[in-house]
Design a protein around this motif. Sequence first.
Motif, mmCIF file in Angstrom:
data_model
loop_
_atom_site.group_PDB
_atom_site.id
_atom_site.type_symbol
_atom_site.label_atom_id
_atom_site.label_comp_id
_atom_site.label_asym_id
_atom_site.label_seq_id
_atom_site.Cartn_x
_atom_site.Cartn_y
_atom_site.Cartn_z
ATOM 1 N N ASP A 51 -17.433 -23.407 -60.807
ATOM 2 C CA ASP A 51 -18.277 -24.316 -60.047
ATOM 3 C C ASP A 51 -19.698 -23.757 -60.078
ATOM 4 O OD1 ASP A 51 -16.150 -25.952 -59.324
ATOM 5 O OD2 ASP A 51 -15.844 -24.949 -57.396
ATOM 6 N N TYR A 52 -20.663 -24.622 -60.369
ATOM 7 C CA TYR A 52 -22.075 -24.256 -60.374
ATOM 8 C C TYR A 52 -22.729 -25.031 -59.246
ATOM 9 C CZ TYR A 52 -21.015 -22.403 -64.980
ATOM 10 O OH TYR A 52 -20.464 -21.694 -66.017
ATOM 11 N N VAL A 53 -23.300 -24.298 -58.304
ATOM 12 C CA VAL A 53 -23.928 -24.931 -57.147
ATOM 13 C C VAL A 53 -25.356 -24.406 -57.039
ATOM 14 C CG1 VAL A 53 -23.831 -25.312 -54.653
ATOM 15 C CG2 VAL A 53 -21.695 -25.027 -55.961
ATOM 16 N N GLU A 71 -17.350 -14.857 -54.019
ATOM 17 C CA GLU A 71 -16.282 -14.672 -55.004
ATOM 18 C C GLU A 71 -16.785 -14.797 -56.435
ATOM 19 O OE1 GLU A 71 -12.736 -16.907 -54.099
ATOM 20 O OE2 GLU A 71 -12.951 -16.459 -51.969
ATOM 21 N N GLY A 72 -18.036 -15.192 -56.601
ATOM 22 C CA GLY A 72 -18.657 -15.297 -57.916
ATOM 23 C C GLY A 72 -20.054 -14.709 -57.873
ATOM 24 N N THR A 73 -20.711 -14.693 -59.000
ATOM 25 C CA THR A 73 -22.060 -14.139 -59.111
ATOM 26 C C THR A 73 -23.094 -15.141 -58.612
ATOM 27 O OG1 THR A 73 -21.337 -12.860 -61.020
ATOM 28 C CG2 THR A 73 -23.715 -13.115 -60.728
ATOM 29 N N VAL A 129 -22.345 -19.198 -59.106
ATOM 30 C CA VAL A 129 -21.401 -19.384 -60.210
ATOM 31 C C VAL A 129 -20.067 -18.854 -59.690
ATOM 32 C CG1 VAL A 129 -20.855 -18.901 -62.612
ATOM 33 C CG2 VAL A 129 -23.258 -19.067 -61.892
ATOM 34 N N LEU A 130 -19.214 -19.774 -59.275
ATOM 35 C CA LEU A 130 -18.003 -19.428 -58.529
ATOM 36 C C LEU A 130 -16.745 -19.882 -59.250
ATOM 37 C CD1 LEU A 130 -19.302 -20.788 -55.113
ATOM 38 C CD2 LEU A 130 -19.138 -18.375 -55.746
ATOM 39 N N PRO A 131 -15.632 -19.188 -58.991
ATOM 40 C CA PRO A 131 -14.359 -19.736 -59.471
ATOM 41 C C PRO A 131 -14.171 -21.123 -58.857
ATOM 42 C CG PRO A 131 -14.070 -17.497 -58.630
ATOM 43 C CD PRO A 131 -15.455 -17.932 -58.257
ATOM 44 N N SER A 137 -19.516 -18.752 -49.668
ATOM 45 C CA SER A 137 -19.481 -17.357 -49.227
ATOM 46 C C SER A 137 -18.314 -17.169 -48.276
ATOM 47 C CB SER A 137 -20.795 -16.959 -48.540
ATOM 48 O OG SER A 137 -20.957 -17.677 -47.334
ATOM 49 N N ARG A 138 -17.997 -15.912 -48.043
ATOM 50 C CA ARG A 138 -16.969 -15.556 -47.060
ATOM 51 C C ARG A 138 -17.623 -14.631 -46.044
ATOM 52 N NH1 ARG A 138 -12.064 -17.533 -48.046
ATOM 53 N NH2 ARG A 138 -11.477 -17.931 -50.199
ATOM 54 N N ASP A 139 -17.474 -14.978 -44.762
ATOM 55 C CA ASP A 139 -18.022 -14.133 -43.707
ATOM 56 C C ASP A 139 -17.327 -12.777 -43.717
ATOM 57 O OD1 ASP A 139 -19.613 -16.236 -42.938
ATOM 58 O OD2 ASP A 139 -18.365 -16.814 -41.236
ATOM 59 N N ALA A 140 -18.074 -11.750 -43.321
ATOM 60 C CA ALA A 140 -17.540 -10.392 -43.222
ATOM 61 C C ALA A 140 -18.042 -9.787 -41.919
ATOM 62 C CB ALA A 140 -17.997 -9.556 -44.412
ATOM 63 N N PRO A 141 -17.277 -8.860 -41.345
ATOM 64 C CA PRO A 141 -17.749 -8.219 -40.114
ATOM 65 C C PRO A 141 -18.911 -7.268 -40.406
ATOM 66 C CG PRO A 141 -15.669 -7.241 -40.826
ATOM 67 C CD PRO A 141 -15.955 -8.400 -41.734
ATOM 68 N N ASN A 142 -19.742 -7.055 -39.397
ATOM 69 C CA ASN A 142 -20.813 -6.052 -39.515
ATOM 70 C C ASN A 142 -20.132 -4.725 -39.824
ATOM 71 O OD1 ASN A 142 -22.689 -3.961 -38.914
ATOM 72 N ND2 ASN A 142 -23.816 -5.341 -37.564
ATOM 73 N N PRO A 143 -20.540 -4.052 -40.913
ATOM 74 C CA PRO A 143 -19.885 -2.800 -41.302
ATOM 75 C C PRO A 143 -20.264 -1.608 -40.446
ATOM 76 C CG PRO A 143 -21.640 -3.321 -42.842
ATOM 77 C CD PRO A 143 -21.529 -4.489 -41.888
ATOM 78 N N GLY A 144 -20.952 -1.833 -39.336
ATOM 79 C CA GLY A 144 -21.323 -0.744 -38.433
ATOM 80 C C GLY A 144 -22.817 -0.469 -38.395
#
Length: 148
Positions: A51-53, A71-73, A129-131, A137-144
């Motif tokens: 997928d190209y967005v 998950e993609g560049t 450029v995604l699968p 995007s995927r949210d992630a917790p603050n790494p500290g």
Amino acid sequence: MHMSKRRRRVGMIAVGVATAVVVGGGTAEATPGGPGVVGQVISRATVGDKDYVLRRITIPAGQATGWHFHEGTLYAFVEKGTLSHFDSTCESSGVHPAGDALTEAPGAQNVHIGRNLGTVPLVLDVLYVLPHGAPLSRDAPNPGCDFP
């Protein structure tokens, strides 16, 4: 070729290719992060298993994208303002003023945040450029880190 010029050239080529290859209109989509952070899909297409967005993201002064990964560049071009990019070690992974281009590597091991530490809105043109079927995007917790 100087690395910054090379990255800028790659980013501008990616945005140009996206504009030429990706067709169709888009709808606004919220971006995880601070108040007023918005993204507008300009174009999207699927070619093979990718997928190209093409998306324009605006981050108000003092706000951030929130911690996330892709998950993609991604290929980004800074239209206006300055992007301060931080990785999961809480260290700066780059400061990108208007006219600069950057690439974000895929995967959960590449958690990052984009911050606008300036006084004007930050505007980014981003080619994802995604699968096929992957979220932007995927949210992630603050790494500290001691910042959001």
